[in-house]
Write a protein that holds these residues in place. Sequence first.
Motif, mmCIF file in Angstrom:
data_model
loop_
_atom_site.group_PDB
_atom_site.id
_atom_site.type_symbol
_atom_site.label_atom_id
_atom_site.label_comp_id
_atom_site.label_asym_id
_atom_site.label_seq_id
_atom_site.Cartn_x
_atom_site.Cartn_y
_atom_site.Cartn_z
ATOM 1 N N SER A 1 31.183 37.480 41.912
ATOM 2 C CA SER A 1 29.917 38.512 41.760
ATOM 3 C C SER A 1 29.788 39.290 42.859
ATOM 4 O O SER A 1 30.163 39.127 44.009
ATOM 5 C CB SER A 1 28.749 37.580 41.263
ATOM 6 O OG SER A 1 28.338 37.026 42.413
ATOM 7 N N GLY A 2 29.326 40.453 42.462
ATOM 8 C CA GLY A 2 29.099 41.682 43.502
ATOM 9 C C GLY A 2 30.046 42.038 44.123
ATOM 10 O O GLY A 2 30.279 42.880 45.116
ATOM 11 N N ASN A 3 31.164 42.255 43.494
ATOM 12 C CA ASN A 3 32.445 42.648 43.749
ATOM 13 C C ASN A 3 32.887 43.877 42.417
ATOM 14 O O ASN A 3 32.598 43.960 41.474
ATOM 15 C CB ASN A 3 33.676 41.916 43.791
ATOM 16 C CG ASN A 3 33.427 40.859 45.010
ATOM 17 O OD1 ASN A 3 33.399 41.373 46.259
ATOM 18 N ND2 ASN A 3 33.468 39.683 44.703
ATOM 19 N N ASN A 4 33.575 45.005 43.173
ATOM 20 C CA ASN A 4 34.052 46.139 42.267
ATOM 21 C C ASN A 4 35.371 45.548 41.606
ATOM 22 O O ASN A 4 36.351 45.907 42.265
ATOM 23 C CB ASN A 4 34.155 47.468 42.946
ATOM 24 C CG ASN A 4 34.691 48.371 42.064
ATOM 25 O OD1 ASN A 4 34.311 48.496 40.964
ATOM 26 N ND2 ASN A 4 34.990 49.657 42.760
ATOM 27 N N LEU A 5 35.164 44.964 40.434
ATOM 28 C CA LEU A 5 36.588 44.668 39.700
ATOM 29 C C LEU A 5 36.981 45.685 38.799
ATOM 30 O O LEU A 5 38.247 46.109 38.570
ATOM 31 C CB LEU A 5 36.246 43.333 38.933
ATOM 32 C CG LEU A 5 36.134 42.084 39.807
ATOM 33 C CD1 LEU A 5 35.814 40.695 39.218
ATOM 34 C CD2 LEU A 5 36.978 41.958 41.174
ATOM 35 N N GLY A 6 35.954 46.053 37.981
ATOM 36 C CA GLY A 6 36.300 46.967 36.814
ATOM 37 C C GLY A 6 37.445 46.604 35.969
ATOM 38 O O GLY A 6 37.699 45.299 35.628
ATOM 39 N N VAL A 7 37.837 47.565 35.180
ATOM 40 C CA VAL A 7 39.057 47.422 34.265
ATOM 41 C C VAL A 7 40.257 46.668 34.863
ATOM 42 O O VAL A 7 40.750 45.592 34.442
ATOM 43 C CB VAL A 7 39.490 48.615 33.529
ATOM 44 C CG1 VAL A 7 40.540 48.088 32.518
ATOM 45 C CG2 VAL A 7 38.384 48.916 32.627
ATOM 46 N N PRO A 8 40.829 46.947 36.112
ATOM 47 C CA PRO A 8 41.821 46.632 36.548
ATOM 48 C C PRO A 8 41.654 45.168 37.170
ATOM 49 O O PRO A 8 42.606 44.419 37.095
ATOM 50 C CB PRO A 8 42.097 47.652 37.931
ATOM 51 C CG PRO A 8 41.452 48.797 37.835
ATOM 52 C CD PRO A 8 40.222 48.609 36.671
ATOM 53 N N GLY A 9 40.479 44.902 37.779
ATOM 54 C CA GLY A 9 40.313 43.584 38.337
ATOM 55 C C GLY A 9 40.053 42.447 37.155
ATOM 56 O O GLY A 9 40.719 41.448 37.183
ATOM 57 N N ALA A 10 39.435 43.036 35.899
ATOM 58 C CA ALA A 10 39.259 42.233 35.033
ATOM 59 C C ALA A 10 40.617 41.867 34.105
ATOM 60 O O ALA A 10 40.875 40.681 33.989
ATOM 61 C CB ALA A 10 38.411 42.752 33.805
ATOM 62 N N SER A 11 41.613 42.777 34.188
ATOM 63 C CA SER A 11 42.976 42.598 33.560
ATOM 64 C C SER A 11 43.562 41.615 34.365
ATOM 65 O O SER A 11 44.183 40.693 34.007
ATOM 66 C CB SER A 11 43.460 43.622 33.549
ATOM 67 O OG SER A 11 43.020 44.704 32.755
ATOM 68 N N ALA A 12 43.685 41.711 35.839
ATOM 69 C CA ALA A 12 44.363 40.979 36.862
ATOM 70 C C ALA A 12 43.837 39.569 36.643
ATOM 71 O O ALA A 12 44.691 38.718 36.674
ATOM 72 C CB ALA A 12 44.021 41.566 37.946
#
Length: 260
Positions: free
Chosen positions: A161-172
């Motif tokens: 939590s509290g990290n910038n994941l966005g679409v790239p991070g979610a997919s990874a």
Amino acid sequence: CSVRENQIKILTNILASKHGQLQVKNLNLSGNKLSDKCVSDLFHRASAAFQSLTHLDLSGNRIGDESIKSITSSLAKSSSSECQLLALDLSHNPLGVAGLRALETAVRDGFFGSGPVKYWLAYLNLSGSLTSDADTNATWLTTFVEALSTHCPSLIMLNLSGNNLGVPGASALARGMSWFKCRSHSHDFHFILDKTNLGDKGLCAFVNCLEGIHHFDRLSLCDNSIHATGIASLADAVCSQNIKIMGIGSELFLSGNPLG
């Protein structure tokens, strides 16, 4: 709290002088803004005191790769076959790319669960400690989650939590989570992704990239600007049983989202 670095040096001197006769099992230095050098020196000089360490909370400091290397070097000196680090909290530290790579190297080298130990790493908190760039985080998570799957089979809580994941991070994340399919239904897993800038696109990417059945006992997606589109994607995955929220007392958190 409010421990100064000169006081940590005193603690380091005391522990080092005991030559391992005094064993620390639970160390909490959270919220002190200690430097990377200070924490690194503690684990380097007093490594003999941490051979039975099971709980380590270093949240809210300024540690990076040098501290992580010293911690894992200290663990490597342990001669105990029954004690190993169970809970590691590195949240709200500026780990940076070097720190994240050092953590992944430690995982791959088996410091958190590959050896013949009774207690393996079960709780890992990296809240607010990844970089500010979603693409950089995604690149690291692609290999890190795979490393966790191989070397941390007892992990039951991962907090990003509290990290910038966005679409790239979610997919990874989703692509690297094939290890959930090997877990028994009775094996709890708490996955915390609050305030990770997912949005509808990020949640859809996470759900759509999952392959096979994944079991969660807690899935937390609070404060991610999720609307109807994201919820529909999640609902489809649950109804098709690609995602299972398992067991009595299991939880799905969606607070702080404009669901409508």
